[in-house]
Design a protein around this motif. Structure first.
Motif, PDB file in Angstrom:
ATOM      1  N   ASP A   4       0.811  -1.224   0.000  1.00 41.72           N
ATOM      2  CA  ASP A   4       0.000   0.000   0.000  1.00 41.72           C
ATOM      3  C   ASP A   4       0.839   1.267   0.000  1.00 41.72           C
ATOM      4  N   HIS A  12       4.712  -3.812 -13.959  1.00 41.33           N
ATOM      5  CA  HIS A  12       4.629  -4.531 -12.685  1.00 41.33           C
ATOM      6  C   HIS A  12       5.838  -4.386 -11.756  1.00 41.33           C
ATOM      7  N   SER A  27       6.071  -7.071  -8.599  1.00 41.25           N
ATOM      8  CA  SER A  27       4.883  -7.360  -7.798  1.00 41.25           C
ATOM      9  C   SER A  27       4.542  -8.839  -7.741  1.00 41.25           C
ATOM     10  N   PHE A  29       1.702  -9.956  -8.518  1.00 43.97           N
ATOM     11  CA  PHE A  29       0.952 -10.218  -9.748  1.00 43.97           C
ATOM     12  C   PHE A  29       1.906 -10.703 -10.843  1.00 43.97           C
ATOM     13  N   ALA A 115      -0.972   2.183  -5.060  1.00 49.27           N
ATOM     14  CA  ALA A 115      -1.399   0.797  -4.855  1.00 49.27           C
ATOM     15  C   ALA A 115      -2.831   0.551  -5.326  1.00 49.27           C
ATOM     16  N   ALA A 116      -3.734   1.471  -5.045  1.00 48.53           N
ATOM     17  CA  ALA A 116      -5.131   1.287  -5.443  1.00 48.53           C
ATOM     18  C   ALA A 116      -5.264   1.262  -6.964  1.00 48.53           C
ATOM     19  N   TYR A 118      -2.941   0.491  -9.061  1.00 44.70           N
ATOM     20  CA  TYR A 118      -2.276  -0.716  -9.556  1.00 44.70           C
ATOM     21  C   TYR A 118      -3.176  -1.939  -9.405  1.00 44.70           C
ATOM     22  N   ARG A 119      -3.848  -2.068  -8.263  1.00 46.69           N
ATOM     23  CA  ARG A 119      -4.772  -3.200  -8.080  1.00 46.69           C
ATOM     24  C   ARG A 119      -5.860  -3.172  -9.148  1.00 46.69           C
ATOM     25  N   GLU A 120      -6.381  -1.997  -9.438  1.00 48.23           N
ATOM     26  CA  GLU A 120      -7.412  -1.866 -10.463  1.00 48.23           C
ATOM     27  C   GLU A 120      -6.835  -2.248 -11.848  1.00 48.23           C
ATOM     28  N   CYS A 122      -4.408  -4.310 -12.451  1.00 48.55           N
ATOM     29  CA  CYS A 122      -4.224  -5.765 -12.500  1.00 48.55           C
ATOM     30  C   CYS A 122      -5.548  -6.495 -12.717  1.00 48.55           C
ATOM     31  N   THR A 123      -6.613  -5.957 -12.160  1.00 52.93           N
ATOM     32  CA  THR A 123      -7.930  -6.555 -12.347  1.00 52.93           C
ATOM     33  C   THR A 123      -8.314  -6.538 -13.824  1.00 52.93           C
TER      34      THR A 123
END
Length: 127
Positions: A4, A12, A27, A29, A115-116, A118-120, A122-123
């Motif tokens: 985070d 990545h 990461s 991922f 981080a937020a 990046y998570r999106e 990756c989704t």
């Protein structure tokens, strides 16, 4: 390092701060996408890395992938433990699996995802 608190490239790699140094890794991922890592080629201490340019590569049984630097600066430390135990990269990519430490000449995180974001990313990249 806590994911985070990191910033990410679309390729990545992540970067976090450790005092006046930038710590760079890949990461979880990326590790999961590559699977079965067998080799990592990292730059020597004293070399210069440039933001957005390749600084090495990671090899799995599936593919070889370039590593891109999220910062510009001088490499001051390389994680030599990965040569002896590539599993560290898979088991702890945000901790003991770091790749290089850099004394950055650029301080900003402009153009990097938090981080937020990046998570999106990756989704949507995983679909």
């Amino acid at each position: 390092m806590s994911p985070d608190e990191l910033h990410f490239l679309e390729s990545h790699e992540w970067v976090g701060r450790d005092g006046d140094l930038a710590v760079v890794g890949i990461s979880d991922f990326a590790v999961n996408q590559l699977t079965d890592l067998v080799y990592v080629d990292l730059p020597p201490v004293g070399s210069t890395v440039t933001r957005g340019e390749t600084f090495g590569e990671v090899e799995s049984v599936k593919a070889v992938s370039d590593l891109y630097s999220p910062v510009t600066g001088e490499v001051v430390e390389v994680n030599g433990g990965l040569e002896e135990n590539m599993a560290t990269l898979s088991e702890d990519p945000f901790g003991d699996g770091w790749l290089i430490k850099v004394r950055p000449t650029d301080e900003g995180t402009e153009g990097l995802m938090d981080a937020a974001a990046y998570r999106e990313f990756c989704t949507t990249a995983d679909q």
